[in-house]
Design a protein around this motif. Sequence first.
Motif, mmCIF file in Angstrom:
data_model
loop_
_atom_site.group_PDB
_atom_site.id
_atom_site.type_symbol
_atom_site.label_atom_id
_atom_site.label_comp_id
_atom_site.label_asym_id
_atom_site.label_seq_id
_atom_site.Cartn_x
_atom_site.Cartn_y
_atom_site.Cartn_z
ATOM 1 N N ARG A 252 -131.684 50.885 118.580
ATOM 2 C CA ARG A 252 -131.182 49.827 119.465
ATOM 3 C C ARG A 252 -132.277 48.856 119.890
ATOM 4 O O ARG A 252 -132.077 47.631 119.816
ATOM 5 N N TRP B 137 -127.323 60.667 118.127
ATOM 6 C CA TRP B 137 -126.978 59.612 119.090
ATOM 7 C C TRP B 137 -128.215 59.187 119.864
ATOM 8 O O TRP B 137 -128.502 57.990 120.010
ATOM 9 N N VAL C 58 -122.103 57.596 116.492
ATOM 10 C CA VAL C 58 -122.664 56.251 116.486
ATOM 11 C C VAL C 58 -121.795 55.353 115.619
ATOM 12 O O VAL C 58 -121.014 55.821 114.788
ATOM 13 N N ALA D 152 -124.344 53.394 120.946
ATOM 14 C CA ALA D 152 -125.631 54.014 120.630
ATOM 15 C C ALA D 152 -126.666 52.998 120.167
ATOM 16 O O ALA D 152 -127.840 53.115 120.508
ATOM 17 N N TYR D 153 -126.250 52.003 119.371
ATOM 18 C CA TYR D 153 -127.301 51.124 118.843
ATOM 19 C C TYR D 153 -126.939 49.653 118.701
ATOM 20 O O TYR D 153 -127.811 48.834 118.390
ATOM 21 N N ARG E 123 -130.243 55.581 119.790
ATOM 22 C CA ARG E 123 -130.322 54.859 121.069
ATOM 23 C C ARG E 123 -131.776 54.512 121.408
ATOM 24 O O ARG E 123 -132.073 53.395 121.857
#
Length: 324
Positions: free
Chosen positions: A25, A17, A281, A206-207, A21
């Motif tokens: 992301r 995660w 995620v 998360a992204y 992130r």
Amino acid sequence: MPIVHHRKPSLLSFPMWLGTRVLLRPTLSLWPLNKAGMAGLFLIDRAFAAGPKPSGVVRERMTLDGRPVELIMPSGPSRRDSETAILYLHGGAFVVCGLGSHRSMASRLSKETGLPVFSLEYRQLPQFGVGTSVADAVGAYRELVGERGYRRVIVAGDSAGGFLAGKVVEAAAQEGLPRPVAFVGISPMLDLDVGTNPDRSSRSDAYIPQNKVRELTPLLDRGPVPLQGTRRIRELADDAFPPTVVITAEGELLEPDAIALVETLDDADVDAVAHSYSWQVHAFPVLTARHPETLHAIEVTAAFIAQAIREAKDADDRKDQRAG
């Protein structure tokens, strides 16, 4: 309860995660959605396709309604149900991914269910909008239940593929085709306008950055085939919708729509359940092959599919007896 919460994450969940992130992301936030930026993403699928091949399955290239398909079946002695299959529709925001990136997911689903999985390579952006993607998905389903002779077909998809799976359900009802035996959504995108929905947030995702989804939204209506029907799969949620299982990451951008779909179906007395996993995620079963949560998610999905098939067979037997 139609919503099952899994709140004891494995130790592998936390670095996965945090890694997505911190690294993925920001990359997605900055990636340009111009023609060059979107076209270059095909290399991701090429990279996955060049990786290790899944074991325990056999693969065959073919076409459905003129579109490339990879048929994946368990290897070894065959005790398969020759009248049942899964149509798998990959995710990737209608821009990225394909047969290579989702080969592992389709293979695990085939091995766990013992069913043939038809993984479809539908047309995507930047050349083709969502209406064209939907036409490819519906055309593949139409051929499976028509000239291919499958009596029972499960429609499954992750992320953007979840929207396409919902549109197959809609088209089957409109065209009088056999209803899918089950709907399977892995972090499904169920609302094309989720990026512009003021009640949605990607703060805990998360992204997936909501601002990038918002930027993508106007591009989805690109032709050449216009999108018809609903843009929100929840609008289809009545007693005619097939049994439904959904897998989500707790707090991800797309989870509220998945939960709303399942709760609406439950109110309509449709067999529906959502499994929400904490510290995961978006579309984690696609991204992680040996992750404990992935293995569990595939297991509960396969069990749900098996139950839906048993009930469909019972209904078919009763229909055959009445006809005889």
